[in-house]
Design a protein around this motif. Structure first.
Motif, PDB file in Angstrom:
ATOM      1  N   SER A 137       5.162   6.991   2.363  1.00 13.69           N
ATOM      2  CA  SER A 137       5.785   5.732   1.973  1.00 13.69           C
ATOM      3  C   SER A 137       4.701   4.755   1.515  1.00 13.69           C
ATOM      4  O   SER A 137       3.642   4.657   2.134  1.00 13.69           O
ATOM      5  N   TYR A 138       5.008   4.046   0.450  1.00 16.65           N
ATOM      6  CA  TYR A 138       4.088   3.009  -0.035  1.00 16.65           C
ATOM      7  C   TYR A 138       4.498   1.625   0.468  1.00 16.65           C
ATOM      8  O   TYR A 138       3.860   0.634   0.160  1.00 16.65           O
ATOM      9  N   ASP A 139       5.585   1.570   1.247  1.00 16.47           N
ATOM     10  CA  ASP A 139       6.025   0.321   1.868  1.00 16.47           C
ATOM     11  C   ASP A 139       5.254   0.192   3.175  1.00 16.47           C
ATOM     12  O   ASP A 139       5.570   0.836   4.167  1.00 16.47           O
ATOM     13  N   ASP A 193       5.190  -3.587  -0.670  1.00  9.44           N
ATOM     14  CA  ASP A 193       5.484  -2.227  -1.135  1.00  9.44           C
ATOM     15  C   ASP A 193       4.549  -1.934  -2.309  1.00  9.44           C
ATOM     16  O   ASP A 193       4.696  -2.510  -3.386  1.00  9.44           O
ATOM     17  N   ARG A 194       3.574  -1.051  -2.087  1.00 13.93           N
ATOM     18  CA  ARG A 194       2.587  -0.744  -3.125  1.00 13.93           C
ATOM     19  C   ARG A 194       3.220  -0.128  -4.377  1.00 13.93           C
ATOM     20  O   ARG A 194       2.663  -0.203  -5.463  1.00 13.93           O
ATOM     21  N   SER A 195       4.393   0.490  -4.226  1.00 17.13           N
ATOM     22  CA  SER A 195       5.037   1.112  -5.387  1.00 17.13           C
ATOM     23  C   SER A 195       5.561   0.071  -6.376  1.00 17.13           C
ATOM     24  O   SER A 195       5.891   0.404  -7.512  1.00 17.13           O
ATOM     25  N   LEU A 241      -3.002   1.746   1.988  1.00 18.25           N
ATOM     26  CA  LEU A 241      -2.426   2.092   0.688  1.00 18.25           C
ATOM     27  C   LEU A 241      -1.040   2.702   0.855  1.00 18.25           C
ATOM     28  O   LEU A 241      -0.118   2.423   0.092  1.00 18.25           O
ATOM     29  N   ALA A 242      -0.904   3.573   1.852  1.00 27.38           N
ATOM     30  CA  ALA A 242       0.355   4.283   2.084  1.00 27.38           C
ATOM     31  C   ALA A 242       0.422   4.697   3.543  1.00 27.38           C
ATOM     32  O   ALA A 242      -0.580   4.666   4.263  1.00 27.38           O
ATOM     33  N   SER A 251      -7.374   2.519   1.292  1.00 25.29           N
ATOM     34  CA  SER A 251      -7.730   2.490  -0.133  1.00 25.29           C
ATOM     35  C   SER A 251      -9.089   3.125  -0.382  1.00 25.29           C
ATOM     36  O   SER A 251      -9.383   3.534  -1.499  1.00 25.29           O
ATOM     37  N   VAL A 300       0.420   4.283  -8.255  1.00 25.90           N
ATOM     38  CA  VAL A 300       0.635   5.110  -7.065  1.00 25.90           C
ATOM     39  C   VAL A 300       1.415   6.350  -7.500  1.00 25.90           C
ATOM     40  O   VAL A 300       2.145   6.321  -8.478  1.00 25.90           O
ATOM     41  N   PHE A 358      -2.960   9.920  -3.963  1.00 28.73           N
ATOM     42  CA  PHE A 358      -2.013   8.884  -3.553  1.00 28.73           C
ATOM     43  C   PHE A 358      -1.966   7.771  -4.580  1.00 28.73           C
ATOM     44  O   PHE A 358      -0.919   7.220  -4.862  1.00 28.73           O
ATOM     45  N   ALA A 359      -3.151   7.432  -5.091  1.00 25.05           N
ATOM     46  CA  ALA A 359      -3.221   6.292  -5.990  1.00 25.05           C
ATOM     47  C   ALA A 359      -4.450   6.389  -6.883  1.00 25.05           C
ATOM     48  O   ALA A 359      -5.385   7.129  -6.595  1.00 25.05           O
TER      49      ALA A 359
END
Length: 188
Positions: A86-88, A93-95, A116-117, A131, A140, A161-162
């Motif tokens: 999850s990116y939240d 929310d990174r997404s 980051l996630a 990160s 992401v 991931f990113a």
């Protein structure tokens, strides 16, 4: 009567035609196949590592400064099985990160320790994916949200991931703060 079946692609099969360039015969491209050709990661990235707690993370550093943030091959999540990503990360929310243009305007600025996630394993362990570097969040990988199990089978570099972009003036400090491949191998 017997019907002859023909291959509709037969006209497109490779047939070597002798070619001469500057008085030299050109060998067919099929003679150049190399079984052990270096991977994309080997050719274009430098491997660095970031250690947080009992887990290691891989930073694939491209010559254009773009950094892929991945799990290191020895990360415990691979043994436990990856259940979800999850990116939240609570307050953000990174997404939802959106960048525009060549300068990647609008991207979130993340510090090395910034989460980051969140990765949860089949065993119920939750890892806060850091990160690893200070930089601007470019993208992401949403594929892991929909199909986290694919991460276990992904090739090196594909399981990122990113993508982060550090400032030019910070690159030397970032590289110095991470472990090299040799240092990482000694660490494990």
């Amino acid at each position: 009567a017997r019907i002859m079946q023909t291959d509709p692609l037969e006209d497109y099969y490779f047939e070597h035609e002798e070619q001469e360039i500057c008085g030299q015969l050109v060998s067919p491209i099929t003679n150049c196949y190399e079984e052990n050709y270096p991977s994309v990661v080997d050719r274009f990235f430098t491997r660095y590592y970031y250690i947080k707690g009992n887990a290691a993370y891989q930073v694939l550093y491209h010559s254009n400064r773009m950094c892929l943030i991945c799990l290191a091959p020895a990360h415990p999540a691979y043994k436990e099985g990856i259940a979800s990503v999850s990116y939240d990360v609570g307050n953000v929310d990174r997404s939802q990160n959106v960048v525009k243009g060549k300068a990647k305007k609008g991207g979130m600025i993340l510090q090395a320790e910034t989460t980051l996630a969140l990765l949860t394993t089949d065993a119920g362990t939750t890892y806060k994916i850091p990160s690893c570097i200070r930089g601007k969040l470019v993208e992401v990988n949403m594929e892991w949200v929909a199909q986290p199990k694919l991460m276990e089978k992904s090739s090196e570099g594909a399981g990122y991931f990113a993508i982060l972009l550090p400032k030019i003036e910070n690159c030397d400090d970032i590289k110095a703060s991470l472990l090299t491949q040799e240092q990482y191998e000694q660490h494990i």
